[in-house]
Design a protein around this motif. Structure first.
Motif, mmCIF file in Angstrom:
data_model
loop_
_atom_site.group_PDB
_atom_site.id
_atom_site.type_symbol
_atom_site.label_atom_id
_atom_site.label_comp_id
_atom_site.label_asym_id
_atom_site.label_seq_id
_atom_site.Cartn_x
_atom_site.Cartn_y
_atom_site.Cartn_z
ATOM 1 N N THR A 1 4.459 5.900 -5.191
ATOM 2 C CA THR A 1 4.697 6.032 -6.629
ATOM 3 C C THR A 1 3.524 6.668 -7.350
ATOM 4 O OG1 THR A 1 3.861 3.806 -7.031
ATOM 5 C CG2 THR A 1 6.243 4.045 -6.732
ATOM 6 N N GLY A 2 2.381 6.746 -6.683
ATOM 7 C CA GLY A 2 1.185 7.275 -7.342
ATOM 8 C C GLY A 2 0.671 6.321 -8.398
ATOM 9 N N ALA A 3 0.963 5.037 -8.238
ATOM 10 C CA ALA A 3 0.570 4.026 -9.215
ATOM 11 C C ALA A 3 -0.943 3.917 -9.288
ATOM 12 C CB ALA A 3 1.172 2.677 -8.841
ATOM 13 N N SER A 4 -1.452 3.833 -10.530
ATOM 14 C CA SER A 4 -2.896 3.747 -10.696
ATOM 15 C C SER A 4 -3.317 2.638 -11.651
ATOM 16 C CB SER A 4 -3.440 5.088 -11.201
ATOM 17 O OG SER A 4 -2.822 5.412 -12.433
ATOM 18 N N SER A 5 -2.356 2.058 -12.365
ATOM 19 C CA SER A 5 -2.700 0.983 -13.294
ATOM 20 C C SER A 5 -1.577 -0.049 -13.322
ATOM 21 C CB SER A 5 -2.925 1.539 -14.696
ATOM 22 O OG SER A 5 -1.699 1.914 -15.278
ATOM 23 N N ILE A 6 -1.835 -1.127 -14.023
ATOM 24 C CA ILE A 6 -0.875 -2.219 -14.116
ATOM 25 C C ILE A 6 0.427 -1.753 -14.777
ATOM 26 C CG2 ILE A 6 -1.665 -3.146 -16.328
ATOM 27 C CD1 ILE A 6 -0.680 -5.214 -13.263
ATOM 28 N N ASP B 1 0.834 -1.209 0.000
ATOM 29 C CA ASP B 1 0.000 0.000 0.000
ATOM 30 C C ASP B 1 0.866 1.257 0.000
ATOM 31 O OD1 ASP B 1 -2.296 -1.528 0.021
ATOM 32 O OD2 ASP B 1 -2.583 -1.376 2.193
ATOM 33 N N LYS B 2 1.892 1.281 0.834
ATOM 34 C CA LYS B 2 2.785 2.447 0.915
ATOM 35 C C LYS B 2 3.511 2.667 -0.407
ATOM 36 C CE LYS B 2 3.728 2.426 5.876
ATOM 37 N NZ LYS B 2 4.716 2.124 6.920
ATOM 38 N N ALA B 3 3.993 1.583 -1.028
ATOM 39 C CA ALA B 3 4.724 1.698 -2.295
ATOM 40 C C ALA B 3 3.806 2.219 -3.401
ATOM 41 C CB ALA B 3 5.327 0.353 -2.683
ATOM 42 N N ILE B 4 2.555 1.763 -3.406
ATOM 43 C CA ILE B 4 1.592 2.248 -4.406
ATOM 44 C C ILE B 4 1.319 3.729 -4.184
ATOM 45 C CG2 ILE B 4 -0.827 2.094 -5.152
ATOM 46 C CD1 ILE B 4 -0.564 -0.986 -4.768
ATOM 47 N N ALA B 5 1.143 4.113 -2.932
ATOM 48 C CA ALA B 5 0.890 5.524 -2.618
ATOM 49 C C ALA B 5 2.117 6.379 -2.966
ATOM 50 C CB ALA B 5 0.543 5.669 -1.144
ATOM 51 N N GLY C 1 4.658 -10.066 -6.121
ATOM 52 C CA GLY C 1 4.342 -9.576 -7.467
ATOM 53 C C GLY C 1 2.871 -9.732 -7.828
ATOM 54 N N PRO C 2 2.301 -10.930 -7.700
ATOM 55 C CA PRO C 2 0.878 -11.097 -8.001
ATOM 56 C C PRO C 2 -0.022 -10.235 -7.093
ATOM 57 C CG PRO C 2 1.958 -13.219 -7.910
ATOM 58 C CD PRO C 2 2.955 -12.210 -7.449
ATOM 59 N N ARG C 3 0.397 -10.041 -5.865
ATOM 60 C CA ARG C 3 -0.380 -9.219 -4.942
ATOM 61 C C ARG C 3 -0.426 -7.760 -5.420
ATOM 62 N NH1 ARG C 3 0.735 -9.408 1.431
ATOM 63 N NH2 ARG C 3 -0.013 -11.511 1.095
ATOM 64 N N VAL C 4 0.738 -7.241 -5.861
ATOM 65 C CA VAL C 4 0.803 -5.874 -6.400
ATOM 66 C C VAL C 4 -0.068 -5.777 -7.644
ATOM 67 C CG1 VAL C 4 2.330 -4.161 -7.472
ATOM 68 C CG2 VAL C 4 3.079 -5.384 -5.441
ATOM 69 N N LYS C 5 0.039 -6.787 -8.511
ATOM 70 C CA LYS C 5 -0.743 -6.806 -9.753
ATOM 71 C C LYS C 5 -2.239 -6.764 -9.451
ATOM 72 C CE LYS C 5 -1.028 -9.409 -14.061
ATOM 73 N NZ LYS C 5 -0.517 -10.576 -14.786
ATOM 74 N N MET D 1 3.342 -1.094 -12.405
ATOM 75 C CA MET D 1 3.806 -2.189 -11.559
ATOM 76 C C MET D 1 5.322 -2.155 -11.370
ATOM 77 S SD MET D 1 2.902 -6.177 -11.745
ATOM 78 C CE MET D 1 3.675 -7.347 -10.662
ATOM 79 N N GLY D 2 6.071 -1.842 -12.409
ATOM 80 C CA GLY D 2 7.536 -1.780 -12.318
ATOM 81 C C GLY D 2 8.008 -0.754 -11.302
ATOM 82 N N LYS D 3 7.334 0.406 -11.282
ATOM 83 C CA LYS D 3 7.685 1.451 -10.310
ATOM 84 C C LYS D 3 7.464 0.953 -8.890
ATOM 85 C CE LYS D 3 6.086 5.263 -13.223
ATOM 86 N NZ LYS D 3 5.068 6.306 -13.325
ATOM 87 N N VAL D 4 6.311 0.305 -8.672
ATOM 88 C CA VAL D 4 5.964 -0.186 -7.331
ATOM 89 C C VAL D 4 6.958 -1.259 -6.892
ATOM 90 C CG1 VAL D 4 4.201 -1.368 -5.955
ATOM 91 C CG2 VAL D 4 3.514 0.357 -7.631
ATOM 92 N N MET D 5 7.254 -2.189 -7.774
ATOM 93 C CA MET D 5 8.202 -3.255 -7.436
ATOM 94 C C MET D 5 9.589 -2.673 -7.174
ATOM 95 S SD MET D 5 6.510 -6.039 -7.227
ATOM 96 C CE MET D 5 7.711 -7.352 -7.267
#
Length: 155
Positions: free
Chosen positions: A115-120, A109-113, A144-148, A123-127
């Motif tokens: 990076t501001g990730a909003s779509s698949i 959740d923190k990594a998504i927030a 990886g599948p969880r992030v996806k 995923m590279g940024k979040v990982m």
């Protein structure tokens, strides 16, 4: 004290204690670190192998041995499986504590927030953020599948 120093200290102690199996595993770790250092020197004028690289090496070694344990058990070679398990225990002494399920979810959740990730496509940024902050503490094959999934739900 760096991870490499900790491994060398443990290696010397294993020699003093005449702990043959532990010594063999520590020598394998040391050899893997030296191989990585040589490869880094050939590639670029690098300063050496730091803790993040050592953590990656240890994580890879652990995963290889866990796969070997499964293969040996399937083949009925319990003696070899036990030896691999013993090596995993020695290697894990140098790895940081693994995150539990709740902590992994929180990290994702923190990594998504962050990076501001909003779509698949993000995923590279979040990982990348997860690997930067949690190398050796998260199983990236499982996360990886969880992030996806999280990104597909949000996008």
């Amino acid at each position: 004290m760096t991870l490499r120093d900790r491994v060398n200290t443990a290696l010397k102690q294993a020699m003093r204690d005449k702990d043959v199996s532990r010594l063999a595993t520590l020598r394998l770790i040391n050899a893997a670190i030296k191989d990585q250092e040589i490869a880094a020197r050939e590639a670029v004028d690098d300063v050496g192998v730091g803790d993040p690289e050592v953590l990656a090496i240890l994580g890879k070694m652990t995963k290889q041995r866990q796969e070997s344990v499964r293969a040996y058990e399937e083949g009925g070679r319990i003696d070899l499986a036990e030896r691999e398990r013993a090596e995993v225990k020695v290697i894990e002494e140098f790895l940081p504590r693994q995150l539990n399920e709740a902590e992994v979810s929180d990290a994702v959740d923190k990594a998504i927030a962050e990076t501001g990730a909003s779509s698949i496509r993000d995923m590279g940024k979040v990982m990348g953020v997860l690997k930067q902050n949690y190398t050796g503490r998260i199983d990236f094959g499982a996360v990886g599948p969880r992030v996806k999934d999280r990104l597909c739900q949000g996008g």
